[in-house]
Design a protein around this motif. Structure first.
Motif, PDB file in Angstrom:
ATOM      1  N   ALA A  20      -8.614  31.122  47.487  1.00  0.00           N
ATOM      2  CA  ALA A  20      -9.719  30.184  47.287  1.00  0.00           C
ATOM      3  C   ALA A  20     -10.196  30.215  45.839  1.00  0.00           C
ATOM      4  O   ALA A  20     -10.498  29.161  45.257  1.00  0.00           O
ATOM      5  CB  ALA A  20     -10.865  30.517  48.234  1.00  0.00           C
ATOM      6  N   LYS A  21     -10.252  31.396  45.240  1.00  0.00           N
ATOM      7  CA  LYS A  21     -10.661  31.501  43.835  1.00  0.00           C
ATOM      8  C   LYS A  21      -9.657  30.811  42.932  1.00  0.00           C
ATOM      9  O   LYS A  21     -10.025  30.098  41.992  1.00  0.00           O
ATOM     10  CB  LYS A  21     -10.801  32.972  43.429  1.00  0.00           C
ATOM     11  N   GLN A  22      -8.372  31.001  43.212  1.00  0.00           N
ATOM     12  CA  GLN A  22      -7.324  30.363  42.424  1.00  0.00           C
ATOM     13  C   GLN A  22      -7.390  28.850  42.577  1.00  0.00           C
ATOM     14  O   GLN A  22      -7.226  28.110  41.607  1.00  0.00           O
ATOM     15  CB  GLN A  22      -5.944  30.883  42.846  1.00  0.00           C
ATOM     16  N   ALA A  23      -7.642  28.381  43.790  1.00  0.00           N
ATOM     17  CA  ALA A  23      -7.729  26.942  44.030  1.00  0.00           C
ATOM     18  C   ALA A  23      -8.909  26.345  43.266  1.00  0.00           C
ATOM     19  O   ALA A  23      -8.794  25.255  42.694  1.00  0.00           O
ATOM     20  CB  ALA A  23      -7.867  26.671  45.526  1.00  0.00           C
ATOM     21  N   MET A  28     -10.744  23.066  38.589  1.00  0.00           N
ATOM     22  CA  MET A  28     -11.464  22.916  37.337  1.00  0.00           C
ATOM     23  C   MET A  28     -10.502  22.568  36.194  1.00  0.00           C
ATOM     24  O   MET A  28     -10.835  21.793  35.313  1.00  0.00           O
ATOM     25  CB  MET A  28     -12.234  24.193  36.993  1.00  0.00           C
ATOM     26  N   ARG A  29      -9.315  23.158  36.204  1.00  0.00           N
ATOM     27  CA  ARG A  29      -8.352  22.929  35.120  1.00  0.00           C
ATOM     28  C   ARG A  29      -7.668  21.578  35.217  1.00  0.00           C
ATOM     29  O   ARG A  29      -7.529  20.869  34.231  1.00  0.00           O
ATOM     30  CB  ARG A  29      -7.273  24.008  35.169  1.00  0.00           C
ATOM     31  N   SER A  35      -9.457   9.479  32.087  1.00  0.00           N
ATOM     32  CA  SER A  35     -10.536   9.077  31.181  1.00  0.00           C
ATOM     33  C   SER A  35     -11.383  10.286  30.760  1.00  0.00           C
ATOM     34  O   SER A  35     -11.833  10.355  29.609  1.00  0.00           O
ATOM     35  CB  SER A  35     -11.417   8.015  31.832  1.00  0.00           C
ATOM     36  N   GLU A  36     -11.590  11.238  31.658  1.00  0.00           N
ATOM     37  CA  GLU A  36     -12.329  12.447  31.299  1.00  0.00           C
ATOM     38  C   GLU A  36     -11.565  13.267  30.267  1.00  0.00           C
ATOM     39  O   GLU A  36     -12.150  13.777  29.311  1.00  0.00           O
ATOM     40  CB  GLU A  36     -12.605  13.299  32.537  1.00  0.00           C
TER      41      GLU A  36
END
Length: 61
Positions: A20-23, A28-29, A35-36
């Motif tokens: 879950a932390k990796q996901a 985020m990455r 466009s962002e």
């Protein structure tokens, strides 16, 4: 005495939490729209250009 713990369940729970932390990190990455990414790239390019324009060049002796 301590509580009885099933090690398989503990290992699986730890693996799920790590997954879950990796996901979350991957979201985020890689979870940004085109466009962002373009906006962020433009901002960083603009700030580096502005800083380069204010750079003092010359020999200080």
């Amino acid at each position: 005495m301590g509580d009885v713990v099933n090690l398989n369940r503990v290992k699986k729970r730890a693996a799920r939490e790590d997954s879950a932390k990796q996901a979350e990190a991957n979201r985020m990455r890689f979870g940004r729209t085109k466009s962002e990414r373009a906006r962020d790239e433009h901002r960083t390019k603009r700030t580096t250009e502005l800083l380069d324009q204010h750079r003092i060049t010359g020999d200080v002796s």
